[in-house]
Design a protein around this motif. Structure first.
Motif, PDB file in Angstrom:
ATOM      1  N   THR A 114      -8.294   9.267  19.558  1.00  0.00           N
ATOM      2  CA  THR A 114      -7.411   9.295  18.400  1.00  0.00           C
ATOM      3  C   THR A 114      -6.432  10.460  18.492  1.00  0.00           C
ATOM      4  O   THR A 114      -6.629  11.401  19.255  1.00  0.00           O
ATOM      5  N   THR A 116      -4.502  12.771  15.480  1.00  0.00           N
ATOM      6  CA  THR A 116      -4.293  13.019  14.056  1.00  0.00           C
ATOM      7  C   THR A 116      -2.836  13.418  13.836  1.00  0.00           C
ATOM      8  O   THR A 116      -2.340  14.366  14.452  1.00  0.00           O
ATOM      9  N   VAL A 140     -11.478   2.152   7.059  1.00  0.00           N
ATOM     10  CA  VAL A 140     -10.783   0.880   7.247  1.00  0.00           C
ATOM     11  C   VAL A 140     -11.797  -0.257   7.145  1.00  0.00           C
ATOM     12  O   VAL A 140     -12.702  -0.370   7.976  1.00  0.00           O
ATOM     13  N   TYR A 162     -12.608   5.959  12.367  1.00  0.00           N
ATOM     14  CA  TYR A 162     -12.281   6.994  11.381  1.00  0.00           C
ATOM     15  C   TYR A 162     -12.844   6.581  10.030  1.00  0.00           C
ATOM     16  O   TYR A 162     -12.292   5.742   9.348  1.00  0.00           O
ATOM     17  N   PRO A 201      -6.145   3.892   3.631  1.00  0.00           N
ATOM     18  CA  PRO A 201      -5.128   3.692   4.678  1.00  0.00           C
ATOM     19  C   PRO A 201      -5.101   4.822   5.708  1.00  0.00           C
ATOM     20  O   PRO A 201      -4.074   5.478   5.928  1.00  0.00           O
ATOM     21  N   GLU A 203      -4.986   4.745   8.794  1.00  0.00           N
ATOM     22  CA  GLU A 203      -4.109   4.518   9.943  1.00  0.00           C
ATOM     23  C   GLU A 203      -2.760   5.205   9.778  1.00  0.00           C
ATOM     24  O   GLU A 203      -2.059   5.433  10.769  1.00  0.00           O
ATOM     25  N   SER A 204      -2.381   5.534   8.539  1.00  0.00           N
ATOM     26  CA  SER A 204      -1.113   6.234   8.334  1.00  0.00           C
ATOM     27  C   SER A 204      -1.239   7.739   8.585  1.00  0.00           C
ATOM     28  O   SER A 204      -0.239   8.454   8.589  1.00  0.00           O
ATOM     29  N   GLU A 207      -3.672   8.047  14.439  1.00  0.00           N
ATOM     30  CA  GLU A 207      -3.365   6.986  15.400  1.00  0.00           C
ATOM     31  C   GLU A 207      -4.577   6.768  16.297  1.00  0.00           C
ATOM     32  O   GLU A 207      -5.136   7.729  16.834  1.00  0.00           O
ATOM     33  N   HIS A 208      -4.971   5.514  16.462  1.00  0.00           N
ATOM     34  CA  HIS A 208      -6.129   5.186  17.299  1.00  0.00           C
ATOM     35  C   HIS A 208      -5.687   4.324  18.468  1.00  0.00           C
ATOM     36  O   HIS A 208      -5.022   3.300  18.279  1.00  0.00           O
ATOM     37  N   TRP A 210      -7.557   2.491  20.457  1.00  0.00           N
ATOM     38  CA  TRP A 210      -8.394   1.289  20.585  1.00  0.00           C
ATOM     39  C   TRP A 210      -8.807   1.085  22.045  1.00  0.00           C
ATOM     40  O   TRP A 210      -7.973   0.936  22.916  1.00  0.00           O
TER      41      TRP A 210
END
Length: 236
Positions: A114, A116, A140, A162, A201, A203-204, A207-208, A210
């Motif tokens: 990730t 941040t 999430v 997260y 939220p 994800e805002s 950033e992941h 994946w």
């Protein structure tokens, strides 16, 4: 001033006294550097435990050892890196750390792939959890079937990259396990016992990548994972 669930009025304790970040690492020191440095760039006062899954005995061992020493020096005394001698896998490592290593009221699980991006998410997440004692975890949300694959109208879980949870409640429920959806049985059990999962939220803020680790080394789920995949494809 704020009123807590007990009805008492007082200033909230510093976020660094409420939350410990928990990250599991396996053989990706390049990703770990970004994850830790970016996190401390936005959350400079938070303790963090990095649980390493046997990287020191791998081909990436020397790079991992050098990075561990550097990060612990730079972010002391907040950062702890536990060098475990073997790979417990992601879910079991989280389970061990949550049961035996975290002593703050909340644990923030954060993947090692990730970045941040901005601060402010943890106070907001803690505030939402503290609004009701039945609120257990926040992150999430996703709906999945009983095998952990996405399914509209299925069971609600929170994804592991997260999420924030109440540390003291964790041992009451089924453990986080080695699985494609490690929290599947844990969150099913929590909800059956009447606890609530909240969506946020995140994800805002973070950033992941994946599959940052899995793309290099796979999930290593063995025959159980293959059977789950096949049965899901068959609709069973």
């Amino acid at each position: 001033m704020e009123t807590g669930p007990s009805g008492r009025v007082g200033a909230a304790p510093p976020i660094g006294e409420q939350v410990t970040a928990l990250m599991v690492h396996y053989r990706t020191p390049d990703l770990l550097r970004v994850a830790v440095e970016s996190f401390y760039g936005q959350c400079p006062d938070l303790p963090m435990l990095v649980f390493d899954n046997g990287s020191l005995g791998s081909p990436e061992g020397e790079a991992s050892r050098t990075l561990f020493d550097e990060l612990e020096s730079r972010f002391a005394p907040l950062l702890r890196i536990e060098r475990h001698p073997r790979n417990l896998f992601h879910g079991p490592a989280l389970d061990l750390a949550l049961r035996e290593r975290i002593d703050t009221p909340y644990a923030f699980i954060l993947d090692s792939d990730t970045r941040t991006l901005r601060p402010g998410f943890l106070p907001a997440m803690v505030e939402r959890l503290e609004a009701d004692e039945r609120h257990y975890a926040i992150g999430v949300a996703e709906q999945v079937n009983e095998r952990g694959f996405k399914q509209a109208g299925g069971m609600r879980i929170l994804l592991t990259p997260y999420l924030l949870l109440r540390t003291a409640l964790y041992p009451r429920f089924a453990p986080i396990v080695h699985h494609g959806q490690p929290t599947l049985f844990h969150f099913r059990d929590a909800q059956r016992q009447g606890y609530v999962l909240l969506d946020f939220p995140i994800e805002s803020y973070i950033e992941h990548e994946w599959r940052g680790t899995a793309s290099r080394f796979g999930y290593r789920l063995g025959w159980r994972g293959r059977i789950d995949y096949l049965l899901n494809r068959m609709g069973l």
